[in-house]
Write a protein that holds these residues in place. Structure first.
Motif, short mmCIF file in Angstrom:
data_model
loop_
_atom_site.label_atom_id
_atom_site.label_comp_id
_atom_site.label_asym_id
_atom_site.label_seq_id
_atom_site.Cartn_x
_atom_site.Cartn_y
_atom_site.Cartn_z
N TYR A 70 -15.68 7.45 -15.11
CA TYR A 70 -16.46 8.38 -15.93
C TYR A 70 -17.06 9.52 -15.10
O TYR A 70 -17.51 10.52 -15.67
N ALA A 71 -17.10 9.35 -13.79
CA ALA A 71 -17.60 10.39 -12.88
C ALA A 71 -16.68 10.44 -11.67
O ALA A 71 -17.10 10.16 -10.54
N PRO A 72 -15.40 10.81 -11.85
CA PRO A 72 -14.41 10.68 -10.78
C PRO A 72 -14.64 11.61 -9.59
O PRO A 72 -14.05 11.39 -8.53
N ARG A 73 -15.49 12.62 -9.74
CA ARG A 73 -15.80 13.48 -8.60
C ARG A 73 -16.75 12.80 -7.61
O ARG A 73 -16.94 13.31 -6.50
N ALA A 74 -17.31 11.67 -8.01
CA ALA A 74 -18.15 10.85 -7.13
C ALA A 74 -19.25 11.67 -6.48
O ALA A 74 -19.57 11.49 -5.30
N GLU A 75 -19.87 12.54 -7.26
CA GLU A 75 -20.81 13.51 -6.71
C GLU A 75 -21.91 12.88 -5.87
O GLU A 75 -22.20 13.31 -4.76
N SER A 76 -22.58 11.87 -6.40
CA SER A 76 -23.76 11.35 -5.71
C SER A 76 -23.41 10.66 -4.40
O SER A 76 -24.26 10.51 -3.52
N LYS A 77 -22.16 10.23 -4.25
CA LYS A 77 -21.75 9.57 -3.02
C LYS A 77 -21.14 10.54 -2.02
O LYS A 77 -21.53 10.58 -0.85
N VAL A 78 -20.18 11.32 -2.45
CA VAL A 78 -19.47 12.17 -1.50
C VAL A 78 -20.39 13.25 -0.94
O VAL A 78 -20.24 13.69 0.20
N ALA A 132 -7.64 8.87 -10.40
CA ALA A 132 -7.85 9.61 -9.15
C ALA A 132 -9.32 9.99 -9.03
O ALA A 132 -9.93 10.49 -9.97
N THR A 133 -9.89 9.73 -7.86
CA THR A 133 -11.29 10.03 -7.63
C THR A 133 -11.45 10.79 -6.31
O THR A 133 -10.50 10.93 -5.54
N ALA A 134 -12.69 11.20 -6.03
CA ALA A 134 -12.94 11.97 -4.81
C ALA A 134 -13.08 11.09 -3.58
O ALA A 134 -13.07 11.60 -2.46
N VAL A 135 -13.21 9.78 -3.76
CA VAL A 135 -13.41 8.86 -2.63
C VAL A 135 -12.36 7.76 -2.67
O VAL A 135 -11.79 7.45 -3.72
N VAL A 505 -11.74 14.00 2.78
CA VAL A 505 -11.17 12.71 2.39
C VAL A 505 -9.65 12.82 2.45
O VAL A 505 -9.06 13.67 1.79
N ASN A 506 -9.04 11.99 3.29
CA ASN A 506 -7.59 12.02 3.46
C ASN A 506 -7.09 13.42 3.78
O ASN A 506 -6.02 13.85 3.32
N ARG A 520 -9.97 15.66 -5.82
CA ARG A 520 -10.09 14.20 -5.95
C ARG A 520 -8.96 13.52 -5.17
O ARG A 520 -8.04 12.95 -5.75
N PRO A 521 -9.03 13.56 -3.83
CA PRO A 521 -7.94 13.04 -3.02
C PRO A 521 -8.07 11.56 -2.64
O PRO A 521 -7.28 11.05 -1.84
N GLY A 522 -9.06 10.85 -3.20
CA GLY A 522 -9.26 9.45 -2.84
C GLY A 522 -8.11 8.56 -3.27
O GLY A 522 -7.36 8.87 -4.20
N ARG A 523 -7.99 7.44 -2.59
CA ARG A 523 -6.92 6.48 -2.89
C ARG A 523 -7.51 5.09 -3.09
O ARG A 523 -8.58 4.77 -2.56
N VAL A 524 -6.81 4.26 -3.84
CA VAL A 524 -7.13 2.84 -3.91
C VAL A 524 -6.50 2.19 -2.69
O VAL A 524 -5.28 2.18 -2.54
N LEU A 525 -7.33 1.66 -1.80
CA LEU A 525 -6.84 1.02 -0.58
C LEU A 525 -6.63 -0.46 -0.84
O LEU A 525 -7.47 -1.11 -1.47
N ARG A 526 -5.53 -1.00 -0.34
CA ARG A 526 -5.16 -2.39 -0.63
C ARG A 526 -5.03 -3.19 0.66
O ARG A 526 -4.52 -2.68 1.66
N ARG A 527 -5.46 -4.43 0.59
CA ARG A 527 -5.31 -5.31 1.74
C ARG A 527 -3.86 -5.77 1.83
O ARG A 527 -3.25 -6.16 0.84
N GLY A 528 -3.31 -5.69 3.03
CA GLY A 528 -1.94 -6.12 3.27
C GLY A 528 -1.81 -6.71 4.65
O GLY A 528 -2.81 -6.89 5.37
#
Length: 533
Positions: A70-78, A132-135, A505-506, A520-528
């Protein structure tokens, strides 16, 4: 040609080492050079003279899975310099959701995020469909969610079949790339689980090489016992445990942080893999209903609201709070210490305390609490001031304690930014760097940055992130060490911090001279097998 060169800044590489003046070059999303003088061409040059250049901050403890869609720009965090968030904490995750249980999860999460709409999904599909999000985001499987999908809100042990389903759902999430499992033992239904149930699930986590993050069973009257339970879980399972938002809540616990840290340090000294995080504030936040005794919450929201209509139940609840304190937070001086953050029906009262509202209406505080929960269908969120500042400082100084906001990525103009959220949503990282490190001198600047970058990256198993190294992903934050400070307050929380310059970011600039670029260049990072990537 490089995409970007950051010139003339003081490099803090995230290891805790002293700063080094150097130029830093970025190409194709990665750091290509860190050198005293970079003379090659670049599409863009950032002048970092007078700035500190650090790895992007890793918020190891968040609930931004409730808000990022709902806030994909992640303003308060980034805008704080955060480039990666770990979500799915405290046993709460939005997946997996089995057929017929979506509404149960939605009702359950209404106290945290009433705007959420849940749907049936596997964990893999949930990760694949995350917007897609900013973080960057790292996800966990919530134990409370697993219980809701099987046992529901009943106060009992799972049957053999139910345990089998929980193990399968957990394994599917871990196979999809979830970091590990989180638990929220402070509230129903996680509070109904005994250690044996958790140890069995942690066996699945260990098989997949995952981690365990736990909101302790108590942060108030039984916090020492709860820490020992977390340590035992790691010893029995062999899984790394992260004690999230470590605190000593309630009047009876003031000044005991040193004792608690001594127990954690002793466990670490004997080889137990345990770390903690904390936020730099004396107030916490939680759904109002979680302040009530656990027996009130059993059976789910309709059952709870039905009980609270009974005057005899209200009197019993009030008596137990007087005798034992708030379930999640221990003893407080009065209901003046609890104020409304968000409410469906009383949004104009955000920021006002329960005691103030009760006095104004001429009613008992417990009656106002129960009436508010019914009017809001359990969705009221509150701020609770119950922590001693001396204990906050003791925790922040400890090498065992990292920085985590326990906040969410929001913006004032998003549905997720309604009401008066906790100022930690907007200010955690600049507050540590500015107030506690620079102004109070509790930490050196390299130590503080390490707690936000290299240290959490190591615990999380991040691959080529968390440090400034050639070849690493270009998650980078620049800030003015003399000016960085939080500006969000409890009275006026929707304020971005001062002193943040550029956030990358990235390899993509998301914050430019303190302003969001909209990217919004953030990615979902996965454990592998090679770590979290």
């Amino acid at each position: 040609m490089d995409d970007l060169v950051i010139r003339g800044g003081m490099i803090l590489d995230g290891t805790g080492a002293e700063p080094l003046r150097a130029d830093l070059a970025v190409r194709d999303g990665r750091i290509t050079a860190i050198t005293p003088h970079h003379s090659g061409p670049a599409r863009r040059v950032v002048d970092a003279r007078g700035q500190t250049v650090a790895p992007g901050f890793i918020d190891i403890k968040t609930h931004s899975d409730f808000t990022l869609p709902y806030a994909p720009r992640a303003e308060s965090k980034v805008r704080q310099g955060v480039t990666t968030e770990v979500v799915g904490h405290c046993g709460f995750s939005l997946a997996p959701v089995v057929p017929g249980r979506a509404s149960l999860l939605q009702d359950y999460l209404a106290g945290f995020a009433p705007w959420i709409e849940t749907r049936e999904t596997t964990f893999a599909a949930y990760m694949d469909s995350f917007p897609a999000t900013a973080v960057n985001t790292i996800m966990q499987v919530g134990h409370n969610t697993l219980r809701l999908m099987t046992v529901g809100m009943d106060d009992r042990a799972p049957s053999e079949d139910e345990m089998g389903v929980m193990r399968r759902l957990l394994a599917e999430g871990l196979a999809a790339g979830a970091l590990g499992m989180s638990s929220g033992l402070f509230t129903a239904p996680g509070s109904f689980a005994r250690p044996g149930e958790l140890h069995a699930l942690l066996g699945v986590v260990r098989q997949h090489g995952g981690t365990y993050a736990t909101h302790l069973r108590s942060e108030s009257t039984e916090v020492f016992e709860a820490v020992r339970e977390a340590i035992e879980a790691s010893e029995v399972s062999g899984v790394h445990v992260q004690i999230v938002h470590l605190k000593l809540s309630g009047l009876e616990n003031r000044g005991r942080a040193g004792q608690l840290l001594a127990e954690i340090d002793a466990a670490r000294a004997r080889g137990v893999r345990v770390d903690c995080d904390a936020y730099p504030y004396t107030c916490a936040a939680n759904p109002l209903r979680n302040l009530l005794p656990l027996w009130v919450q059993e059976g789910g929201l309709p059952a709870m609201l039905g009980r609270l209509r009974d005057p005899a139940v209200r009197r019993r609840v009030n008596r137990e709070i007087d005798e034992r304190g708030l379930t999640s937070f221990g003893r407080i001086a009065s209901w003046d210490a609890v104020s409304i953050s968000t409410s469906r029906t009383r949004s104009s009262d955000a920021g006002r305390s329960i005691a103030e509202l009760a006095r104004g209406e001429g009613v008992e505080a417990i009656d106002l609490v129960c009436d508010l929960l019914e009017a809001d269908a359990g969705a009221t969120f509150v701020v609770v001031c119950s922590i001693d500042e001396a204990d906050v400082q003791a925790l922040l100084r400890s090498p065992a304690v990292l920085v985590g906001s326990d906040g969410r990525a929001v913006a004032p103009d998003s549905v997720a930014g309604q009401g008066r959220p906790h100022p930690r949503f907007y200010g955690t990282f600049p507050r540590v760097l500015g107030h506690y490190a620079r102004d109070l001198g509790l930490l050196s600047l390299p130590e503080a940055v390490h707690k936000m970058t290299g240290a959490p990256a190591r615990i999380l198993g991040l691959a080529e992130r968390g440090l400034l190294r050639e070849g690493y992903w270009a998650d980078i934050t620049t800030f003015d060490p003399a000016a960085i400070i939080d500006r969000a307050t409890y009275e006026d929380p929707h304020r971005y911090p001062a002193g943040i310059g550029t956030v990358i970011v990235n390899g993509v600039v998301v914050v430019d001279s303190g302003e969001h670029t909209g990217t919004r260049p953030g990615r979902v990072l996965r454990r592998g097998p090679g770590g979290v990537a």
